[in-house]
Design a protein around this motif. Sequence first.
Motif, PDB file in Angstrom:
ATOM      1  N   ASP A 182     -13.789  -0.680  -0.922  1.00 44.28           N
ATOM      2  CA  ASP A 182     -14.405   0.482  -0.270  1.00 44.28           C
ATOM      3  C   ASP A 182     -14.177   1.752  -1.087  1.00 44.28           C
ATOM      4  O   ASP A 182     -15.096   2.577  -1.244  1.00 44.28           O
ATOM      5  CB  ASP A 182     -13.829   0.659   1.140  1.00 44.28           C
ATOM      6  CG  ASP A 182     -14.275  -0.435   2.101  1.00 44.28           C
ATOM      7  OD1 ASP A 182     -15.287  -1.111   1.801  1.00 44.28           O
ATOM      8  OD2 ASP A 182     -13.610  -0.622   3.141  1.00 44.28           O
TER       9      ASP A 182
ATOM     10  N   ARG B  36      -6.995  -7.722   3.171  1.00 47.79           N
ATOM     11  CA  ARG B  36      -7.345  -6.379   3.632  1.00 47.79           C
ATOM     12  C   ARG B  36      -7.208  -5.365   2.497  1.00 47.79           C
ATOM     13  O   ARG B  36      -8.015  -4.439   2.368  1.00 47.79           O
ATOM     14  CB  ARG B  36      -6.463  -5.974   4.812  1.00 47.79           C
ATOM     15  CG  ARG B  36      -7.003  -4.743   5.539  1.00 47.79           C
ATOM     16  CD  ARG B  36      -6.264  -4.494   6.821  1.00 47.79           C
ATOM     17  NE  ARG B  36      -5.103  -3.626   6.590  1.00 47.79           N
ATOM     18  CZ  ARG B  36      -4.086  -3.516   7.421  1.00 47.79           C
ATOM     19  NH1 ARG B  36      -4.038  -4.276   8.508  1.00 47.79           N
ATOM     20  NH2 ARG B  36      -3.097  -2.687   7.173  1.00 47.79           N
TER      21      ARG B  36
ATOM     22  N   LYS C 296       0.855  -1.186   0.000  1.00 47.98           N
ATOM     23  CA  LYS C 296       0.000   0.000   0.000  1.00 47.98           C
ATOM     24  C   LYS C 296       0.890   1.234   0.000  1.00 47.98           C
ATOM     25  O   LYS C 296       1.851   1.318   0.771  1.00 47.98           O
ATOM     26  CB  LYS C 296      -0.902  -0.015   1.234  1.00 47.98           C
ATOM     27  CG  LYS C 296      -1.816   1.190   1.354  1.00 47.98           C
ATOM     28  CD  LYS C 296      -2.667   1.099   2.618  1.00 47.98           C
ATOM     29  CE  LYS C 296      -3.569   2.315   2.781  1.00 47.98           C
ATOM     30  NZ  LYS C 296      -4.404   2.223   4.011  1.00 47.98           N
TER      31      LYS C 296
ATOM     32  N   GLU D  16     -10.035  -2.741   1.149  1.00 49.33           N
ATOM     33  CA  GLU D  16      -9.846  -1.292   1.045  1.00 49.33           C
ATOM     34  C   GLU D  16     -10.080  -0.807  -0.382  1.00 49.33           C
ATOM     35  O   GLU D  16     -10.671   0.259  -0.602  1.00 49.33           O
ATOM     36  CB  GLU D  16      -8.447  -0.911   1.529  1.00 49.33           C
ATOM     37  CG  GLU D  16      -8.249  -1.101   3.025  1.00 49.33           C
ATOM     38  CD  GLU D  16      -6.914  -0.567   3.516  1.00 49.33           C
ATOM     39  OE1 GLU D  16      -6.217   0.123   2.730  1.00 49.33           O
ATOM     40  OE2 GLU D  16      -6.556  -0.832   4.682  1.00 49.33           O
TER      41      GLU D  16
END
Length: 723
Positions: A79, A72, A58, A76
């Motif tokens: 989202d 995860r 990230k 993200e």
Amino acid sequence: MCKTCLAYCPVEVTVENGRAVKVVGDRQSPLYKGYTCPKGRALPEAHNHPDRLLHSRKRRVDGTFEPIPTERAIGEVADKLRTIIDEHGPEAVAVYPGNGGVNNPLNINMAMAFLQAIGAGMERFFSVQTIDQPGKVIAQALHGRWIAGPQPFHKAETWVLVGANPVISKMGLGQNPGQVIKEAVRNGMKLIVVDPRETESARHAHMHLAAQPGQDPTLLAGFLHVILTEGLYDRAFVAENARGLEELTEAVAPFTPAHVASVAGVPAERIIEAARTFAGGRGCVVTGTGPHFALHGTLLEYLALCLNTLCGGWVRAGEQNGQPHVLLPDYQPRAQPMAPYKPWDESRPGRLHGLPATIMGGATGTLADEILTPGRGQVRALICAGSNPMVSLPDQDRTLKAFRELDLLVSLDVEMSNTARLAHYVIPDYMGLETPAVTQFTEASKYYGLWTQGFEWPYAMYAPAAVEPPAGSDVIEMWQFFYELAKHLDSELVMYANAAGAGEHWDKLPETVPLDMDRRPTTEALYEAMCTGSRVPLAEVKKHPHGRIYDDLDHTVLPRDPDCDARLELADATMLSELARVYEKRGDLPQPDGEYPLLLTPRRTNEVLNSIGRTNPRLGGKRPYNPAFLNPGDLEKFGVSDGETIRIRSRHGEVVGIARGEARLRPGTLSMSHCYGLNPDEEERPSREGACTARLLDAGGDLDPIFGQPRMGAIPVAIASAD
């Protein structure tokens, strides 16, 4: 199976302690007979590379990256996508698949299913084909498609390669292309190669025509002029299966050998000899990537199809299907055409340049502008699925500016590529030896233009994964990433399986396979679904670990259906209008002059596929840069020595490269491979990373009026010593 490219060569993998340590060609393969190229033999070095991406990353605010669990990261990303879709609509989300997706045929299928599920549609599917060879599919639609396929290369008496070099690219001839060409020539084929360079494929040619880069449409129009003027075409075949002969004859009348010689730089007598040679036997004219870069790729492909129709280069009734089905659906090939159609819709114009909606999806050459141009439909989220657009898109500086404007950039890759280094999230993909393989993808590629891939034999193979991903890694298959995204977004995925056609030309429509969104299917289960309705069940193909040629199946082509009234089109109005412009403007190309005296043309290398392999020590490690090849006479003319660092300048940009002499290259030409170099905000290291030729290309200049491809070849450039 090696899946670096669509050749899908069968290989033997030596595994020690769970790691691939050696790859060689499978000598028991009945079709490939042990062939594989350097890229296949270097798979262990790719899989075991110390810098291979094994965990998701990230991007921090300062531009550095931190590790993040893949699950995860997907949450993200989902989202952020939900926020973008709620605020700007689904058309703000785009996908750009690349060569890395070829590792698994499910990847591209699932990417398209994802876009359909969220409501973005194919207008936001930016494929590499729209900056590679989009003219192949467009021209086939305008000309019509011959159901039984082209004359197989290994049976042909004549053949013309226009800017195609299958010995290196494997395009059209994926099964030991060098040996196949040698055998064809030994059997009497008269091979003609049109290329500004005497390529590896030209070494066994009957004739090599070193035309000026970009002037291939003029040259083929000259072939048509000779064949029609001298009556060398197949009158009976044309009368039964084509229309527009008189209009085509009138359109090519000005393309006399003398005119073509003055424009293309090929002697008139050689033009006449090549045309007569081709018309003297059954075979085909096929085109490669390079000539499609020069903006008239659709016209070039259309003229090639017209030549094939005039000289009867298609499989006839009673002969064997030129591209038989095994893992594609069963169908009955007939010696007849599918009618032409218009593959674009002016009633649905895109946001930019007045480009219409086409069967090709998004116009990839305009992707940077789609990101930078405000308004409804502005791309705000881009998922790069095995692609590296920072070095493949024209105008690298504009691409960098665009990517910095994105709200979300996701890169699915196996390394920190040029594009990954700019992404907000980098998701690690499986590599080729870690997934099973099936040849249905290669078999189906025949529908995307003449001589893309496909098999001339009824061959099929399945191969299981050879190794597992490294212990402790957190990688995910590309198709699984799109599945999980859809699940997070509460979207239902529908896969279209075993598609036997493209556009409006279908042998059989695809099967609709809704996916279970509660339990993620396995790759094996999706392979079974992908081969739904195949002529030979996948379970049967799995019984033959080295692949099998299914000669026991009947592939005989039936005569024309009495009710068939379709005709191949020799005089499409759009194409003839473009041809008239090419004549009037002597090729309709920017010409070299005193300020820019050389023409830039692309080339491929046997060690690297676009940007894949550049960091492999066994491949790109031998020569990590892309030399600027020039004829030795041009080196002397411009006062440059072999191996010298030079500045290469176009009207749009400048790069630094390493000059190399090549006697087989046409004088006045600068030949370089694309997809090298660093990003514009990174330090230039021409001897270590090479030069990004995309900086020399103007994405906002001349565009194809149908699918928006910028001019990417035959670019006037100048050189000077970097000192």
